[in-house]
Scaffold this motif. Structure first.
Motif, PDB file in Angstrom:
ATOM      1  N   ASP A 112       1.031  -0.826  -0.149  1.00 53.94           N
ATOM      2  CA  ASP A 112      -0.117   0.315  -0.060  1.00 53.94           C
ATOM      3  C   ASP A 112       0.724   1.293  -0.525  1.00 53.94           C
ATOM      4  OD1 ASP A 112      -2.350  -1.333  -0.109  1.00 53.94           O
ATOM      5  OD2 ASP A 112      -2.694  -1.300   2.542  1.00 53.94           O
ATOM      6  N   VAL A 113       1.699   1.166   1.209  1.00 52.89           N
ATOM      7  CA  VAL A 113       2.817   2.276   0.493  1.00 52.89           C
ATOM      8  C   VAL A 113       3.500   2.538  -0.592  1.00 52.89           C
ATOM      9  CG1 VAL A 113       4.663   3.651   2.166  1.00 52.89           C
ATOM     10  CG2 VAL A 113       3.477   2.310   3.579  1.00 52.89           C
ATOM     11  N   VAL A 134       0.988   4.557  -2.697  1.00 49.11           N
ATOM     12  CA  VAL A 134       1.170   5.959  -2.005  1.00 49.11           C
ATOM     13  C   VAL A 134       1.738   6.653  -2.843  1.00 49.11           C
ATOM     14  CG1 VAL A 134       0.991   7.234  -0.551  1.00 49.11           C
ATOM     15  CG2 VAL A 134      -0.668   5.225  -0.056  1.00 49.11           C
ATOM     16  N   ASP A 135       3.152   6.427  -2.726  1.00 47.54           N
ATOM     17  CA  ASP A 135       4.498   6.677  -3.201  1.00 47.54           C
ATOM     18  C   ASP A 135       4.230   6.914  -5.203  1.00 47.54           C
ATOM     19  OD1 ASP A 135       4.912   6.654  -0.541  1.00 47.54           O
ATOM     20  OD2 ASP A 135       6.642   4.506  -0.950  1.00 47.54           O
ATOM     21  N   ILE A 136       3.709   5.762  -5.775  1.00 43.68           N
ATOM     22  CA  ILE A 136       3.535   6.334  -6.917  1.00 43.68           C
ATOM     23  C   ILE A 136       2.340   6.883  -7.154  1.00 43.68           C
ATOM     24  CG2 ILE A 136       3.097   5.296  -8.976  1.00 43.68           C
ATOM     25  CD1 ILE A 136       4.538   1.923  -7.820  1.00 43.68           C
ATOM     26  N   LEU A 137       1.807   6.966  -6.705  1.00 43.48           N
ATOM     27  CA  LEU A 137       0.543   8.335  -7.122  1.00 43.48           C
ATOM     28  C   LEU A 137       1.738   9.539  -6.898  1.00 43.48           C
ATOM     29  CD1 LEU A 137      -2.474   6.440  -5.476  1.00 43.48           C
ATOM     30  CD2 LEU A 137      -2.182   7.090  -7.060  1.00 43.48           C
ATOM     31  N   ALA A 138       2.085   9.913  -5.824  1.00 42.78           N
ATOM     32  CA  ALA A 138       2.705  11.049  -5.057  1.00 42.78           C
ATOM     33  C   ALA A 138       3.427  11.590  -6.236  1.00 42.78           C
ATOM     34  CB  ALA A 138       3.532  11.149  -3.915  1.00 42.78           C
ATOM     35  N   LEU A 139       4.187  10.862  -6.874  1.00 46.52           N
ATOM     36  CA  LEU A 139       5.055  11.089  -7.981  1.00 46.52           C
ATOM     37  C   LEU A 139       4.857  11.923  -9.451  1.00 46.52           C
ATOM     38  CD1 LEU A 139       7.017   7.488  -8.466  1.00 46.52           C
ATOM     39  CD2 LEU A 139       8.320   9.551  -7.614  1.00 46.52           C
ATOM     40  N   TYR A 153      -0.611  13.408  -6.858  1.00 43.52           N
ATOM     41  CA  TYR A 153      -1.853  13.146  -6.459  1.00 43.52           C
ATOM     42  C   TYR A 153      -1.473  12.434  -4.712  1.00 43.52           C
ATOM     43  CZ  TYR A 153      -6.439  10.650  -5.930  1.00 43.52           C
ATOM     44  OH  TYR A 153      -8.055  10.500  -6.140  1.00 43.52           O
ATOM     45  N   GLN A 154      -2.232  13.358  -4.134  1.00 39.18           N
ATOM     46  CA  GLN A 154      -2.379  12.607  -2.944  1.00 39.18           C
ATOM     47  C   GLN A 154      -3.001  11.473  -2.005  1.00 39.18           C
ATOM     48  OE1 GLN A 154       0.077  13.724  -0.842  1.00 39.18           O
ATOM     49  NE2 GLN A 154       0.711  15.109  -2.596  1.00 39.18           N
ATOM     50  N   ALA A 155      -2.809  10.340  -2.004  1.00 41.58           N
ATOM     51  CA  ALA A 155      -3.924   9.298  -1.137  1.00 41.58           C
ATOM     52  C   ALA A 155      -3.039   8.612  -0.142  1.00 41.58           C
ATOM     53  CB  ALA A 155      -3.828   8.043  -2.540  1.00 41.58           C
ATOM     54  N   THR A 156      -4.182   8.597   0.659  1.00 39.72           N
ATOM     55  CA  THR A 156      -3.718   8.109   1.342  1.00 39.72           C
ATOM     56  C   THR A 156      -3.301   6.131   1.843  1.00 39.72           C
ATOM     57  OG1 THR A 156      -5.693   7.967   2.191  1.00 39.72           O
ATOM     58  CG2 THR A 156      -4.950   9.677   3.314  1.00 39.72           C
ATOM     59  N   ARG A 157      -3.150   5.242   2.805  1.00 43.14           N
ATOM     60  CA  ARG A 157      -3.512   4.231   3.272  1.00 43.14           C
ATOM     61  C   ARG A 157      -4.691   3.913   3.123  1.00 43.14           C
ATOM     62  NH1 ARG A 157       1.222   1.430   6.245  1.00 43.14           N
ATOM     63  NH2 ARG A 157      -0.059  -0.372   5.482  1.00 43.14           N
ATOM     64  N   ILE A 175      -6.332   3.546  -0.566  1.00 37.97           N
ATOM     65  CA  ILE A 175      -5.453   2.498  -0.692  1.00 37.97           C
ATOM     66  C   ILE A 175      -6.382   1.222  -0.766  1.00 37.97           C
ATOM     67  CG2 ILE A 175      -3.775   1.142  -1.420  1.00 37.97           C
ATOM     68  CD1 ILE A 175      -3.758   3.663  -2.262  1.00 37.97           C
ATOM     69  N   GLU A 176      -6.581   0.853   0.859  1.00 33.02           N
ATOM     70  CA  GLU A 176      -7.826   0.049   1.329  1.00 33.02           C
ATOM     71  C   GLU A 176      -9.261  -0.347   0.637  1.00 33.02           C
ATOM     72  OE1 GLU A 176      -6.832   0.096   5.126  1.00 33.02           O
ATOM     73  OE2 GLU A 176      -5.080  -0.419   5.292  1.00 33.02           O
ATOM     74  N   THR A 177      -9.658   0.615   0.334  1.00 33.61           N
ATOM     75  CA  THR A 177     -11.026   0.486  -0.378  1.00 33.61           C
ATOM     76  C   THR A 177     -10.843   0.767  -0.890  1.00 33.61           C
ATOM     77  OG1 THR A 177     -11.008   3.423   0.074  1.00 33.61           O
ATOM     78  CG2 THR A 177     -11.918   2.321   1.616  1.00 33.61           C
ATOM     79  N   TRP A 178      -9.234   0.464  -1.566  1.00 35.25           N
ATOM     80  CA  TRP A 178      -9.823   0.389  -3.999  1.00 35.25           C
ATOM     81  C   TRP A 178      -9.389  -1.320  -3.559  1.00 35.25           C
ATOM     82  CZ3 TRP A 178      -6.452   5.393  -4.438  1.00 35.25           C
ATOM     83  CH2 TRP A 178      -7.178   6.039  -4.959  1.00 35.25           C
ATOM     84  N   LEU A 179      -8.724  -1.088  -3.093  1.00 37.07           N
ATOM     85  CA  LEU A 179      -8.204  -2.588  -3.379  1.00 37.07           C
ATOM     86  C   LEU A 179      -9.502  -3.880  -2.410  1.00 37.07           C
ATOM     87  CD1 LEU A 179      -4.465  -2.053  -2.196  1.00 37.07           C
ATOM     88  CD2 LEU A 179      -5.704  -3.088  -4.186  1.00 37.07           C
ATOM     89  N   THR A 180     -10.723  -2.934  -2.130  1.00 38.47           N
ATOM     90  CA  THR A 180     -11.159  -4.127  -1.512  1.00 38.47           C
ATOM     91  C   THR A 180     -12.416  -4.465  -2.217  1.00 38.47           C
ATOM     92  OG1 THR A 180     -11.529  -2.914   0.758  1.00 38.47           O
ATOM     93  CG2 THR A 180     -13.316  -4.504   0.245  1.00 38.47           C
ATOM     94  N   LYS A 181     -12.370  -6.055  -2.570  1.00 37.29           N
ATOM     95  CA  LYS A 181     -13.671  -6.705  -2.867  1.00 37.29           C
ATOM     96  C   LYS A 181     -14.427  -5.883  -3.471  1.00 37.29           C
ATOM     97  CE  LYS A 181     -10.922  -9.825  -4.272  1.00 37.29           C
ATOM     98  NZ  LYS A 181     -10.238 -10.303  -5.206  1.00 37.29           N
ATOM     99  N   GLU A 182     -15.390  -6.076  -4.425  1.00 34.36           N
ATOM    100  CA  GLU A 182     -16.641  -5.060  -4.759  1.00 34.36           C
ATOM    101  C   GLU A 182     -17.875  -5.432  -4.261  1.00 34.36           C
ATOM    102  OE1 GLU A 182     -15.522  -7.107  -7.268  1.00 34.36           O
ATOM    103  OE2 GLU A 182     -13.854  -4.904  -8.266  1.00 34.36           O
TER     104      GLU A 182
END
Length: 154
Positions: free
Chosen positions: A18-19, A22-27, A30-34, A37-44
């Motif tokens: 997850d970290v 977040v780091d790739i998004l920050a490049l 784009y500011q995202a938190t862990r 990421i967790e909510t995006w990775l949760t199954k539908e």
């Protein structure tokens, strides 16, 4: 394909935590938190699921290019596409992993999906071109599966 599925596939392919996401998004700024990421990775079908917005996926793909290839300081930063579809994902992954047409054909062949050079070229054309073709979910899924097999080993 949903952005969440694409993110899950790329995260598994590159063994990213997850970290790292977040780091790739920050490049790209784009500011995202862990937690995001967790909510995006949760199954539908699980509680807490949130659909990943197109702008976040666009930033992630651009950040992945910078992460894999480095930033080109001679060029100004490119504007981020607000709309992401399978063709955009395919194009950005091709750039990030420095893939040529033959590489894509080989990747697709490894997973048993046959495609011609013309079909591959049609996916990378501009949408207004007469020979443009939309990338289907099945094609992108098989491409991600083949690229994962190539990077992680079978």
């Amino acid at each position: 394909m949903q952005n969440n599925d694409t993110l899950r596939s790329i995260r598994y392919m590159l063994d990213l935590g997850d970290v790292h996401v977040v780091d790739i998004l920050a490049l790209t700024g784009y500011q995202a938190t862990r937690d995001d990421i967790e909510t995006w990775l949760t199954k539908e079908d699980e509680p807490g699921f949130t659909a990943m917005p197109d702008v976040a996926m666009a930033h992630f793909l651009d950040g992945l290019i910078v992460h894999r290839r480095g930033r080109d300081e001679s060029q100004p930063p490119r504007p981020v596409d607000p709309k992401v579809n399978n063709n955009v994902v395919l194009k950005k992954l091709r750039v990030a992993f420095e893939l040529k047409e033959d590489d894509i054909l080989a990747i697709m062949g490894e997973v048993g999906f046959t495609a011609s050079r013309g079909e591959i070229n049609a996916l990378f054309r501009q949408p207004k071109h007469s020979n443009f073709r939309l990338c289907g979910d099945q094609f992108l899924r098989n491409f991600l599966k083949g690229l994962t097999a190539r990077l992680r080993g079978r």
